[in-house]
Design an enzyme around this catalytic site. Structure first.
Site, PDB file in Angstrom:
ATOM      1  N   ASP A  54     -22.144   7.357  50.729  1.00 21.89           N
ATOM      2  CA  ASP A  54     -23.485   6.788  50.502  1.00 21.89           C
ATOM      3  C   ASP A  54     -23.411   5.676  49.474  1.00 21.89           C
ATOM      4  O   ASP A  54     -23.490   5.952  48.294  1.00 21.89           O
ATOM      5  CB  ASP A  54     -24.438   7.900  50.052  1.00 21.89           C
ATOM      6  CG  ASP A  54     -25.851   7.382  49.839  1.00 21.89           C
ATOM      7  OD1 ASP A  54     -26.150   6.270  50.285  1.00 21.89           O
ATOM      8  OD2 ASP A  54     -26.649   8.126  49.205  1.00 21.89           O
ATOM      9  N   GLU A 113     -31.193   0.239  46.564  1.00 26.05           N
ATOM     10  CA  GLU A 113     -31.813   1.146  47.550  1.00 26.05           C
ATOM     11  C   GLU A 113     -32.105   2.477  46.882  1.00 26.05           C
ATOM     12  O   GLU A 113     -33.143   3.104  47.117  1.00 26.05           O
ATOM     13  CB  GLU A 113     -30.859   1.343  48.741  1.00 26.05           C
ATOM     14  CG  GLU A 113     -31.476   2.116  49.921  1.00 26.05           C
ATOM     15  CD  GLU A 113     -31.309   3.631  49.870  1.00 26.05           C
ATOM     16  OE1 GLU A 113     -31.893   4.311  50.720  1.00 26.05           O
ATOM     17  OE2 GLU A 113     -30.602   4.147  48.970  1.00 26.05           O
ATOM     18  N   GLU A 114     -31.161   2.910  46.027  1.00 23.87           N
ATOM     19  CA  GLU A 114     -31.278   4.234  45.412  1.00 23.87           C
ATOM     20  C   GLU A 114     -32.416   4.313  44.393  1.00 23.87           C
ATOM     21  O   GLU A 114     -32.788   5.395  43.967  1.00 23.87           O
ATOM     22  CB  GLU A 114     -29.943   4.635  44.758  1.00 23.87           C
ATOM     23  CG  GLU A 114     -28.757   4.707  45.727  1.00 23.87           C
ATOM     24  CD  GLU A 114     -28.843   5.872  46.717  1.00 23.87           C
ATOM     25  OE1 GLU A 114     -29.865   6.568  46.754  1.00 23.87           O
ATOM     26  OE2 GLU A 114     -27.848   6.058  47.456  1.00 23.87           O
ATOM     27  N   ASP A 153     -26.688   3.578  56.878  1.00 17.13           N
ATOM     28  CA  ASP A 153     -26.701   4.228  55.567  1.00 17.13           C
ATOM     29  C   ASP A 153     -26.117   5.630  55.772  1.00 17.13           C
ATOM     30  O   ASP A 153     -26.766   6.487  56.360  1.00 17.13           O
ATOM     31  CB  ASP A 153     -28.154   4.282  55.066  1.00 17.13           C
ATOM     32  CG  ASP A 153     -28.287   4.843  53.647  1.00 17.13           C
ATOM     33  OD1 ASP A 153     -27.259   5.207  53.048  1.00 17.13           O
ATOM     34  OD2 ASP A 153     -29.428   4.903  53.164  1.00 17.13           O
ATOM     35  N   HIS A 189     -27.199  -0.658  52.431  1.00 15.10           N
ATOM     36  CA  HIS A 189     -27.276  -0.805  50.971  1.00 15.10           C
ATOM     37  C   HIS A 189     -25.888  -0.687  50.377  1.00 15.10           C
ATOM     38  O   HIS A 189     -25.055   0.109  50.824  1.00 15.10           O
ATOM     39  CB  HIS A 189     -28.300   0.133  50.341  1.00 15.10           C
ATOM     40  CG  HIS A 189     -27.930   1.580  50.219  1.00 15.10           C
ATOM     41  ND1 HIS A 189     -27.228   2.092  49.150  1.00 15.10           N
ATOM     42  CD2 HIS A 189     -28.210   2.644  51.016  1.00 15.10           C
ATOM     43  CE1 HIS A 189     -27.104   3.416  49.291  1.00 15.10           C
ATOM     44  NE2 HIS A 189     -27.681   3.776  50.424  1.00 15.10           N
TER      45      HIS A 189
HETATM   46  N1  PHE Z   1     -31.253   6.544  52.033  1.00 17.74           N
HETATM   47  C1  PHE Z   1     -30.736   7.816  51.611  1.00 17.74           C
HETATM   48  C2  PHE Z   1     -29.897   7.605  50.343  1.00 17.74           C
HETATM   49  O1  PHE Z   1     -29.293   6.567  50.190  1.00 17.74           O
HETATM   50  C3  PHE Z   1     -29.896   8.493  52.628  1.00 17.74           C
HETATM   51  C4  PHE Z   1     -30.559   8.662  53.948  1.00 17.74           C
HETATM   52  C5  PHE Z   1     -30.295   7.779  54.947  1.00 17.74           C
HETATM   53  C6  PHE Z   1     -31.437   9.675  54.167  1.00 17.74           C
HETATM   54  C7  PHE Z   1     -30.914   7.886  56.182  1.00 17.74           C
HETATM   55  C8  PHE Z   1     -32.068   9.832  55.386  1.00 17.74           C
HETATM   56  C9  PHE Z   1     -31.794   8.945  56.377  1.00 17.74           C
HETATM   57  O2  PHE Z   1     -29.801   8.428  49.516  1.00 17.74           O
HETATM   58 ZN    ZN Z   2     -28.363   7.674  48.394  1.00 24.67          ZN
HETATM   59 ZN    ZN Z   3     -27.890   5.671  51.149  1.00 22.42          ZN
END
Ligand code: PHE
Ligand code: ZN
Ligand code: ZN
Ligand code: CA
Length: 472
Positions: free
Chosen positions: A128, A162-163, A191, A116
């Site tokens: 992130d 994604e968020e 990610d 993402h």
């Molecule tokens: N997808 C979550 C985020 O962007 C982070 C995450 C990734 C959490 C993989 C757990 C496993 O905030």
């Molecule tokens: Zn995130």
């Molecule tokens: Zn993330």
């Protein structure tokens, strides 16, 4: 997903019994190169600058997201990827996915890597998920630069929103037909791969028969990096792929959870501290990235990309008549063609050569550019490879000055060659067939392109039908 389920013993027998003159397997790819962490850090600096210039974030519906997407797209376009931007709506406004395809490879076997590209609204989102985005971007650029011809089709996804609930990857899957989803053999997700107090986690997805998960852990073991499986549940963009039944995996260096003392011992980290203390915070800046973790994970991505680009998912039966172009007579409308697909028409104003659909480029009588493209791979064992098409032309121009043109081109490894130029001079409303050899491009992905330019007045119509790239 659809593959011939030959037992290994049968595969050996089948390999041994290959008849002389049948298609040889492509030469295996060279091993993955070392991916430069310095280059990935430069990409992170760029994403940080974009956030700084746009109110401190790169969140869905905000200008910093679109600026991030346009910057990534520019890099991929320049490297020779075919990119497309998907727009979808969210509670934060319209946002976008970027999908990048490397031309060529077996279109029936797609290996996909994604990350993402959006941040939360309170910060720049560098760990992130600048790290995952920049990591797959640099891998995509290195893959293009390596000049390899993959057996499988390679695609990258940069997801929006994604968020806000994995919206971009869900949207992408919702746009694919069942047939297109079934072609995706593997989806790898990245990610958060540079957490400041890093763990080395591998998604513990669909364990039965998921070689990708085991390849990632074997890779870490071979580099002396202790790893742990993690059940990431539905917390990232692999979820939409996994719920359809596509094998998925990925790596992760940890978010808000704290590192245990056992983990701190094996990874040399700080126990009782979060893997990423700046998770979803304004301090998720370029200072919030562990370079060693980032370096190890980008090399793991390369290991997987180079390996799966060349995995044999079985061969697709050769096309009828040896024509490797799809929808060659345009009877399925725009299917399989890129460019100005509105030029593909069943309008009765111009006759088809076969059926009722054809490609009608030009005919506007105003300044315009139109194109149609399709990429095919010429087998390395081909002894004939001919591009052919039927064309009829008509014009409102008079005299012998060229005003309007349509070029028939091929693009191979970023180099464009014009095979023939049609124009308003010497038009013929009788369909005539033209043929050009493509044998010089054995083993290569070849993009066939029709490129039309009309000047400001007096139309010229270039009507093309029943195309073929015939190989044998
Ligand atoms: N997808 C979550 C985020 O962007 C982070 C995450 C990734 C959490 C993989 C757990 C496993 O905030
Ligand atoms: Zn995130
Ligand atoms: Zn993330
Ligand atoms: Ca037709």
């Amino acid at each position: 997903m659809k593959r011939s389920l030959l037992a290994p013993a049968l595969l050996v027998a089948a390999t041994a019994l290959v008849a002389p003159g049948s298609q040889a397997a492509p030469a295996p790819l060279a091993p993955a190169p070392d991916i430069s962490v310095t280059s990935v850090q430069a990409h992170l600096n760029q994403l940080q600058s974009i956030a700084t210039a746009n109110g401190g974030n790169r969140a869905a519906g905000r200008p910093g997201y679109l600026a991030s997407l346009n910057w990534v797209k520019g890099k991929l376009d320049a490297a020779g990827y075919t990119t497309s931007v998907q727009t979808f709506s969210t509670s934060a406004g319209s946002t976008y996915n970027l999908v990048a395809d490397w031309p060529g490879g077996d279109p029936n076997h797609v290996v996909m890597t994604g990350a993402h590209l959006d941040s939360v609204s309170v910060g720049p989102g560098i760990n992130d998920n600048g790290t995952g985005s920049a990591g797959i971007l640099e891998n995509a650029l290195a893959f293009a630069a390596s000049g390899v011809t993959p057996r499988n089709h390679i695609r990258f996804g940069f997801w929006g929103a994604e968020e806000l609930g994995l919206l971009g990857s869900k949207h992408y899957m919702s746009t694919l037909s069942t047939a297109e989803k079934d072609k995706i053999e593997l989806y790898l997700n990245f990610d958060m791969i540079g957490s400041p107090n890093p763990g080395y986690f591998v998604y513990d997805d669909n364990p039965a028969g998921n070689g990708a998960r085991d390849d990632l852990t074997s890779y870490f073991t071979s580099k002396g990096i202790p790893w742990e499986y993690i059940d990431v549940q539905g917390r990232s963009d692999h979820a939409a792929f996994r719920s359809y039944g596509i094998p998925t995996s990925g790596t992760f260096t940890g978010a808000e959870t704290t590192m245990t003392s056992a983990q701190a011992q094996k990874w040399g980290g700080q126990s009782g501290r979060a893997f990423d203390p700046c998770y979803h915070s304004s301090c998720d800046t370029t200072a919030n990235v562990n370079a060693t973790a980032l370096d190890r994970n980008i090399d793991a991505i390369a290991f997987m990309l180079w390996k799966y680009a060349d995995v044999d998912y079985g061969t697709t039966p050769p096309p009828a008549g040896g024509n490797v172009l799809l929808n060659p007579g345009f009877e399925s409308g725009a299917a399989s063609w890129g460019g100005t697909t509105g030029a593909i028409t069943s309008s009765t104003s111009k006759p088809a050569h076969g059926g009722s659909w054809k490609a009608w480029l030009g005919g506007n009588g105003s300044t315009s550019t139109e194109s149609l493209t399709q990429t095919v791979t010429i087998p390395s064992s081909a002894t004939t490879a001919n591009l052919s098409y039927w064309i009829r032309t008509d014009t409102a121009e008079t005299g012998s000055t060229v005003y309007d043109t349509m070029k028939v081109q091929v693009i191979v490894g970023g180099v464009t060659t014009t095979l023939r130029t049609f124009s308003n001079v010497g038009t013929s409303s009788t369909y005539t067939q033209f043929t050009h050899s493509l044998l010089a491009h054995q083993g290569k992905a070849v993009t066939v392109k029709l490129l039309m330019n009309e000047d400001s007045s007096l139309q010229t119509s270039f009507v093309v039908d029943d195309t073929a790239v015939s190989v044998s």
